[in-house]
Design an enzyme around this catalytic site. Sequence first.
Site, short mmCIF file in Angstrom:
data_model
loop_
_atom_site.label_atom_id
_atom_site.label_comp_id
_atom_site.label_asym_id
_atom_site.label_seq_id
_atom_site.Cartn_x
_atom_site.Cartn_y
_atom_site.Cartn_z
N GLY A 31 27.67 -9.15 30.82
CA GLY A 31 26.39 -9.79 30.53
C GLY A 31 25.90 -10.68 31.65
O GLY A 31 26.41 -10.65 32.76
N HIS A 37 23.69 -4.87 37.88
CA HIS A 37 23.99 -4.21 36.59
C HIS A 37 22.94 -3.14 36.28
O HIS A 37 23.26 -2.05 35.83
CB HIS A 37 23.97 -5.22 35.44
CG HIS A 37 25.01 -6.29 35.51
ND1 HIS A 37 24.69 -7.62 35.67
CD2 HIS A 37 26.36 -6.25 35.42
CE1 HIS A 37 25.80 -8.35 35.66
NE2 HIS A 37 26.83 -7.54 35.53
N GLY A 147 30.41 -0.50 39.33
CA GLY A 147 29.81 -0.88 40.61
C GLY A 147 30.86 -1.06 41.70
O GLY A 147 31.96 -1.58 41.44
N ASP A 150 32.73 -4.38 42.80
CA ASP A 150 34.12 -4.60 42.39
C ASP A 150 34.90 -3.32 42.72
O ASP A 150 35.33 -2.59 41.83
CB ASP A 150 34.17 -4.90 40.89
CG ASP A 150 33.28 -6.08 40.53
OD1 ASP A 150 33.76 -7.21 40.58
OD2 ASP A 150 32.08 -5.85 40.23
N GLN A 153 38.42 -2.72 41.34
CA GLN A 153 38.33 -2.47 39.90
C GLN A 153 37.94 -1.01 39.63
O GLN A 153 38.51 -0.35 38.76
CB GLN A 153 37.30 -3.42 39.29
CG GLN A 153 36.90 -3.09 37.87
CD GLN A 153 35.97 -4.14 37.29
OE1 GLN A 153 36.43 -5.22 36.92
NE2 GLN A 153 34.69 -3.86 37.23
N VAL A 176 24.84 -3.72 45.08
CA VAL A 176 23.45 -4.18 45.24
C VAL A 176 23.46 -5.64 45.73
O VAL A 176 24.18 -6.48 45.19
CB VAL A 176 22.67 -4.07 43.91
CG1 VAL A 176 21.25 -4.59 44.07
CG2 VAL A 176 22.68 -2.63 43.42
N SER A 185 25.77 -11.27 41.79
CA SER A 185 26.87 -11.55 40.86
C SER A 185 26.37 -12.56 39.83
O SER A 185 25.59 -13.46 40.16
CB SER A 185 28.04 -12.17 41.63
OG SER A 185 28.95 -12.78 40.74
N ARG A 187 28.03 -14.84 38.76
CA ARG A 187 28.58 -16.14 39.17
C ARG A 187 27.73 -16.83 40.25
O ARG A 187 27.95 -18.01 40.51
CB ARG A 187 30.02 -15.98 39.66
CG ARG A 187 31.00 -15.66 38.53
CD ARG A 187 32.46 -15.74 38.99
NE ARG A 187 33.39 -15.70 37.87
CZ ARG A 187 34.02 -14.60 37.45
NH1 ARG A 187 33.83 -13.45 38.06
NH2 ARG A 187 34.86 -14.67 36.41
P1 AMP Z 1 30.43 -7.69 35.41
O1 AMP Z 1 29.41 -8.02 34.39
O2 AMP Z 1 30.44 -8.61 36.58
O3 AMP Z 1 31.80 -7.43 34.83
O4 AMP Z 1 29.98 -6.29 36.04
C1 AMP Z 1 29.75 -5.17 35.22
C2 AMP Z 1 29.56 -3.96 36.09
O5 AMP Z 1 28.46 -4.18 36.99
C3 AMP Z 1 30.79 -3.65 36.99
O6 AMP Z 1 30.96 -2.25 37.08
C4 AMP Z 1 30.37 -4.25 38.31
O7 AMP Z 1 31.00 -3.64 39.41
C5 AMP Z 1 28.88 -3.96 38.31
N1 AMP Z 1 28.21 -4.87 39.24
C6 AMP Z 1 28.19 -6.23 39.20
N2 AMP Z 1 27.51 -6.73 40.26
C7 AMP Z 1 27.09 -5.65 40.98
C8 AMP Z 1 26.36 -5.50 42.20
N3 AMP Z 1 25.93 -6.55 42.89
N4 AMP Z 1 26.13 -4.25 42.64
C9 AMP Z 1 26.58 -3.17 41.95
N5 AMP Z 1 27.27 -3.25 40.80
C10 AMP Z 1 27.53 -4.47 40.32
#
Ligand code: AMP
Length: 283
Positions: A31, A37, A147, A150, A153, A176, A185, A187
């Site tokens: 989220g 995302h 993505g 990560d 991951q 991205v 991010s 964060r």
């Molecule tokens: P998260 O909410 O941070 O756990 O991310 C959820 C999904 O979104 C994961 O597969 C991440 O790798 C992807 N994601 C998060 N930030 C980015 C980004 N800047 N570019 C591409 N994918 C992303």
Amino acid sequence: MIIFRTKAELAAFASETRRSGKIIGLVPTMGYLHAGHMSLVDTARAKADVVIVTLFVNPTQFGPTEDLDRYPRDFERDKKMCEEHGVDVLFAPEAGEMYAADSSTWIEELDLAKPLCGASRPAFYRGVTTVVGKLFHLAQPDFACFGLKDAQQCFVIERMVRDLDFQVKIIPCPLVRDDDGLALSSRNRYLSADERSRALSIHRALLEGRKTLEEKGIAVLDDVCKKAVEVITAAGGRVDYVEGLDRATMKAPGADCREVLLAAAVFFGTTRLIDNELVEVKR
Ligand code: AMP
């Protein structure tokens, strides 16, 4: 868009959707959605009949001193963004719904998950693989988007799928960035304006590293990592790691390495940011 809060609702919906022969695309997230995302959502939308996005801040992937309690959340905003991008189902369970209080079974990948974030955050990948495995069982996706922000991951999940015969195709999606180069991010919202501008050094250092590797080859990898640490430290970052590993093995690149994952994790203030470049090895 349908919103489900319980596992039973999601599983029943997924079974029915599969029975009708429709393709399900899954995008797991924690989220506080951003354009990174949404690029995964758009990829899923283009390939699936039914797009399921999950919003779940997964407690099992946070260490005891990490930011679980303050992780940013904004359900209404996430909901609106998902609606605007044509999502069919939003699954947003509470932690108590996802895990039984005496839950005692884990999925653990023990090779690719060892270095980098696995070394710095010992509980992290075990939590990720366990929750993603559970989401695969519940949502029964034909494919799932992850993505390359990560990257480790993504590779760990590909290995889990291969080793445990999950019938789901993993679609890695490009990282991205914001216009100024900072990797998007959730964060990033913790950063002060000053920290944010200093944090641009991560991408700068990794890009410089990429250029050197492309010019001089992986023989100079150690120097490239040292230089990147210097650049980021000079900008006020506290480096957790800057490492270059073989993308296929997550080990030091040998003679047969085809692609290097040049990855960094850095604290600016109390915020830990990660970023990477995937660099093709030229022969
Ligand atoms: P998260 O909410 O941070 O756990 O991310 C959820 C999904 O979104 C994961 O597969 C991440 O790798 C992807 N994601 C998060 N930030 C980015 C980004 N800047 N570019 C591409 N994918 C992303």
